[in-house]
Design a protein around this motif. Structure first.
Motif, PDB file in Angstrom:
ATOM      1  N   TYR A  30      11.505   4.427 -12.466  1.00 23.83           N
ATOM      2  CA  TYR A  30      11.509   2.962 -12.454  1.00 23.83           C
ATOM      3  C   TYR A  30      12.885   2.432 -12.835  1.00 23.83           C
ATOM      4  N   GLY A  75       8.646  -1.048 -11.652  1.00 20.85           N
ATOM      5  CA  GLY A  75       7.631  -0.589 -12.604  1.00 20.85           C
ATOM      6  C   GLY A  75       6.905  -1.721 -13.298  1.00 20.85           C
ATOM      7  N   ARG A  78       3.171  -1.570 -12.714  1.00 19.74           N
ATOM      8  CA  ARG A  78       2.790  -0.149 -12.624  1.00 19.74           C
ATOM      9  C   ARG A  78       1.287   0.084 -12.774  1.00 19.74           C
ATOM     10  N   GLY A  82       1.649   1.511  -9.503  1.00 21.86           N
ATOM     11  CA  GLY A  82       2.460   2.660  -9.924  1.00 21.86           C
ATOM     12  C   GLY A  82       2.183   3.895  -9.080  1.00 21.86           C
ATOM     13  N   ARG A 281       1.633  -4.244 -16.585  1.00 19.05           N
ATOM     14  CA  ARG A 281       1.778  -2.922 -17.190  1.00 19.05           C
ATOM     15  C   ARG A 281       0.565  -2.571 -18.030  1.00 19.05           C
TER      16      ARG A 281
END
Ligand SMILES: NC(=O)c1ccc[n+]([C@@H]2O[C@H](COP(=O)([O-])OP(=O)(O)OC[C@H]3O[C@@H](n4cnc5c(N)ncnc54)[C@H](OP(=O)(O)O)[C@@H]3O)[C@@H](O)[C@H]2O)c1
Length: 370
Positions: A30, A75, A78, A82, A281
């Motif tokens: 990333y 990222g 992600r 991801g 995330r």
């Protein structure tokens, strides 16, 4: 004799290994700078058809980039986008030739030229010599369309077509923010066929091209503020389509008087929302995103003094065939920002342009010549 045998074995092993491998772009991790993360390898294992389901192994001729390819690389999303591991192969929409099909497949056969749209939320693997695609995400390429143009169309032009079908009404005066980008260049061609009476668009370049594509007034956002233009205040827009995002365009549209109120049918549709580089995330990041997507839609639906706000989301592969029929009928054409060679320099330049959010049309990489 023994030496000849050893040499033959080595040669056979080299040929066999080569047949099982392919050239592919690779992303090592990333980050923000594609030039540091991208490489090209000639020894990536060639993908195999899964044992179950309807799949096609396609020899890729051209693949196009989209903002999602850059987003995956950062990222930031992600949790939903991801890769299972690094390095991964980037790239989404593609055009190529079928080399093998799943057992029992009847719609496609080896030798068919196909166009396919990305089929996973994460890294999609089109920047490689071979790619396995879901048969339901592929359609036959019209003969008159080049591989580069065909690869440019799937998700951007499809987004444009579905947005028109859901949001454009007969007689609408429409303003497109980001009208020269990957989605915008295709959207502006379809607005009038869907009933728009007048089309304005922001773009910093390609004024002539956008005129050819059906735009009545091109606004260079570095020279003029669309929310201050007197003729727009005199005759406000019915619909603003925001392809750039952030909160600013909405605030300007809601307060400047260049868009009708919801009571008078004014609407503001975005494909991006307030956070173009949203984070995904951890699971709790869904809350700001949901708020972004629903709260304003709800209150502008109830209190109609502002334009009605909505988020346009979703692509259906089943509509790809319909899109390509419209291209064949001459209702729209692919618009390319640039084409790039399938080498490290070409890839790095392609990602640089896409990441800049200054592409005018689609960024395409030619993986193999037709
Ligand atoms: N929701 C969905 O289903 C869906 C589907 C496809 C795409 N998308 C999203 O839709 C967005 C547009 O996609 P795209 O492929 O058209 O992106 P793109 O090719 O990167 O185009 C973005 C355009 O925004 C313009 N722009 C750059 N800076 C600007 C600024 N400060 N103010 C206004 N405009 C600015 C640029 O044109 P100028 O520099 O000439 O102004 C550029 O042409 C992306 O965020 C993408 O992720 C959503």
């Amino acid at each position: 004799m023994r030496l000849r045998l050893i040499l033959c074995s080595l040669l056979w092993m080299a040929v066999a290994t080569d047949a099982a491998n392919m050239r592919a772009a690779q992303v090592s991790g990333y980050g923000e700078d594609a030039s540091e993360l991208l490489s090209i390898s000639d020894t990536v294992p060639r993908p195999q058809l899964p044992a179950k389901g309807r799949f096609l192994l396609v020899r890729v001729q051209a693949a196009s980039l989209a903002p999602g390819d850059c987003r995956v690389m950062t990222g930031k999303t992600r949790l939903v986008q991801g890769p299972p591991s690094f390095p991964y192969i980037p790239g989404g929409d593609l055009c190529g030739t079928v080399v093998e099909v799943s057992k029992g497949e009847t719609q496609f056969k080896a030798g068919d030229p196909v166009v396919a749209m990305f089929d996973t939320a994460g890294p999609r693997g089109a920047l490689a010599e071979y790619k396995v695609v879901k048969a339901e995400n592929a359609v036959l390429k019209p003969a008159a369309l080049s591989a580069e143009d065909a690869a440019a169309l799937p998700s951007s032009a499809l987004t444009a077509m579905l947005l028109c079908e859901r949001h454009v009404r007969s007689g609408d005066r429409v303003l497109v923010l980001g009208g020269g980008g990957g989605v915008g260049c295709h959207l502006v061609q379809l607005l009038k066929p869907h009933g728009a009476s007048y089309v304005a668009a922001t773009s910093t370049q390609k004024e002539d091209l956008l005129g050819e594509l059906g735009v009545d007034r091109v606004i260079d956002r570095t020279k003029e503020n669309w929310w201050e233009i007197a003729e727009f205040k005199d005759t406000p827009f019915d619909l603003v389509v925001d392809l750039y995002g952030t909160r600013e365009p909405w605030n300007r549209a809601a307060s400047s008087g260049v868009v009708k109120s919801g009571r008078l049918g004014g609407r503001f549709v975005t494909t991006v929302g307030d956070t173009p580089y949203m984070k995904f995330r951890h699971w709790w990041h869904i809350f700001p995103l949901m708020y972004d997507m629903t709260a304003r839609s709800l209150w502008t639906g109830i209190f109609r003094s502002k334009p009605r706000w909505s988020y346009h989301l979703g692509l259906e592969p089943k509509d790809l065939a319909r899109l390509l029929r419209r291209v064949e009928a001459g209702e729209l054409r692919a618009v390319l920002d640039s084409t790039h060679q399938f080498d490290l320099q070409g890839l790095q330049e392609a990602f640089r342009i896409q990441k800049s959010r200054r592409a005018h049309g689609k960024v395409v990489i030619v993986v193999a010549k037709e």
